[in-house]
Design a protein around this motif. Sequence first.
Motif, PDB file in Angstrom:
ATOM      1  N   VAL A 119      -8.183   8.012 -13.519  1.00 48.92           N
ATOM      2  CA  VAL A 119      -9.201   9.044 -13.718  1.00 48.92           C
ATOM      3  C   VAL A 119      -8.540  10.185 -14.494  1.00 48.92           C
ATOM      4  O   VAL A 119      -7.534  10.734 -14.041  1.00 48.92           O
ATOM      5  N   GLU A 120      -9.070  10.518 -15.635  1.00 46.75           N
ATOM      6  CA  GLU A 120      -8.475  11.569 -16.454  1.00 46.75           C
ATOM      7  C   GLU A 120      -8.395  12.883 -15.670  1.00 46.75           C
ATOM      8  O   GLU A 120      -9.340  13.257 -14.976  1.00 46.75           O
ATOM      9  N   ASN A 121      -7.253  13.537 -15.749  1.00 47.79           N
ATOM     10  CA  ASN A 121      -6.984  14.825 -15.091  1.00 47.79           C
ATOM     11  C   ASN A 121      -6.707  14.718 -13.593  1.00 47.79           C
ATOM     12  O   ASN A 121      -6.474  15.746 -12.944  1.00 47.79           O
ATOM     13  N   LEU A 122      -6.715  13.515 -13.033  1.00 46.86           N
ATOM     14  CA  LEU A 122      -6.500  13.378 -11.587  1.00 46.86           C
ATOM     15  C   LEU A 122      -5.124  12.787 -11.283  1.00 46.86           C
ATOM     16  O   LEU A 122      -4.760  11.721 -11.793  1.00 46.86           O
ATOM     17  N   PHE A 123      -4.380  13.498 -10.453  1.00 43.51           N
ATOM     18  CA  PHE A 123      -3.045  13.081 -10.040  1.00 43.51           C
ATOM     19  C   PHE A 123      -3.008  13.022  -8.513  1.00 43.51           C
ATOM     20  O   PHE A 123      -3.696  13.782  -7.838  1.00 43.51           O
ATOM     21  N   VAL A 124      -2.172  12.125  -7.985  1.00 38.91           N
ATOM     22  CA  VAL A 124      -2.096  11.941  -6.538  1.00 38.91           C
ATOM     23  C   VAL A 124      -0.640  11.988  -6.085  1.00 38.91           C
ATOM     24  O   VAL A 124       0.228  11.325  -6.667  1.00 38.91           O
ATOM     25  N   LEU A 125      -0.395  12.777  -5.054  1.00 39.24           N
ATOM     26  CA  LEU A 125       0.887  12.762  -4.358  1.00 39.24           C
ATOM     27  C   LEU A 125       0.648  12.048  -3.042  1.00 39.24           C
ATOM     28  O   LEU A 125       0.006  12.590  -2.141  1.00 39.24           O
ATOM     29  N   THR A 126       1.106  10.808  -2.951  1.00 36.19           N
ATOM     30  CA  THR A 126       0.902  10.045  -1.725  1.00 36.19           C
ATOM     31  C   THR A 126       1.753  10.637  -0.600  1.00 36.19           C
ATOM     32  O   THR A 126       2.557  11.541  -0.824  1.00 36.19           O
ATOM     33  N   SER A 127       1.601  10.100   0.584  1.00 34.32           N
ATOM     34  CA  SER A 127       2.294  10.662   1.740  1.00 34.32           C
ATOM     35  C   SER A 127       3.802  10.453   1.688  1.00 34.32           C
ATOM     36  O   SER A 127       4.575  11.291   2.154  1.00 34.32           O
ATOM     37  N   GLY A 128       4.224   9.328   1.116  1.00 33.45           N
ATOM     38  CA  GLY A 128       5.619   8.948   1.233  1.00 33.45           C
ATOM     39  C   GLY A 128       5.863   8.336   2.608  1.00 33.45           C
ATOM     40  O   GLY A 128       4.933   8.179   3.413  1.00 33.45           O
ATOM     41  N   PRO A 129       7.115   7.985   2.911  1.00 30.98           N
ATOM     42  CA  PRO A 129       7.431   7.393   4.214  1.00 30.98           C
ATOM     43  C   PRO A 129       6.994   8.298   5.364  1.00 30.98           C
ATOM     44  O   PRO A 129       7.180   9.514   5.315  1.00 30.98           O
ATOM     45  N   ILE A 130       6.406   7.713   6.380  1.00 32.79           N
ATOM     46  CA  ILE A 130       5.927   8.489   7.527  1.00 32.79           C
ATOM     47  C   ILE A 130       7.119   9.016   8.324  1.00 32.79           C
ATOM     48  O   ILE A 130       7.974   8.240   8.752  1.00 32.79           O
ATOM     49  N   PRO A 131       7.194  10.326   8.536  1.00 38.59           N
ATOM     50  CA  PRO A 131       8.338  10.927   9.219  1.00 38.59           C
ATOM     51  C   PRO A 131       8.122  11.020  10.729  1.00 38.59           C
ATOM     52  O   PRO A 131       6.987  10.887  11.210  1.00 38.59           O
ATOM     53  N   PRO A 132       9.176  11.281  11.489  1.00 39.49           N
ATOM     54  CA  PRO A 132       9.025  11.457  12.935  1.00 39.49           C
ATOM     55  C   PRO A 132       8.518  12.845  13.309  1.00 39.49           C
ATOM     56  O   PRO A 132       8.119  13.074  14.450  1.00 39.49           O
TER      57      PRO A 132
END
Length: 231
Positions: A119-132
């Motif tokens: 999607v133009e102009n849309l960026f996503v920062l995913t969660s990454g590894p789930i922390p404790p």
Amino acid sequence: MARNKTTSRSKRHLIAKKDPKSPITEQYRTIRTNIQYASVDQAIRSIVVTSTGPMEGKSTTTANLAVVFAQQGKKTLLIDADLRKPTAHYTFQLPNTFGLTSVLTKQAELMDAVHMTDVENLFVLTSGPIPPNPAELLASVSMEYLLKEAYNLYDFILFDTPPVLTVTDAQVLANLADGSILVTSSGTTDRDGAIKAKEILTSAHAKLLGAVLNNKKADKDTHYYYYYAEH
């Protein structure tokens, strides 16, 4: 107040991307407009989306709002800050090896962890590894630095956060963001729960812009989203 038609099968679907001319997408655009006019004193550039409990549609709402903000030409960043049950990497079909937790623990730079989408102009920062220790990470100084950097790179930022009645994560981020939205579900969310969630956000000095009510039946085949802004 805006209404948004949907069905249970559209759960977590990016209707705003797949069918930008649909009535449902139009109602997401109405919500976008309400957000933009919710404050006359300060431009709203960051929003926390939370819910009272699980399965109320907060992640679907966040993802589709991110799409319509991007479609408006705003460089938009969706941050999956639900470090307990993240979904953004599934929704956008992205890898999740690195993400928010990687940036907060200084294992990656923000620009390296952010994903472009189709999607133009849309960026996503995913969660990454789930922390404790999700709440501690979100309340860290690193989170404040990340948000400041994001403001320099993006026009609008949306946080998908865990339910406010179950953990404190949403409260922490709502205190940092310009505004927050509470997602509820007809037939699932009870009135006392919604009131309690509002009280929690208010006590955290969050600016509650309004609420989205999902799955409100208007007839046997139709569901709606409702949105109202508190001025």
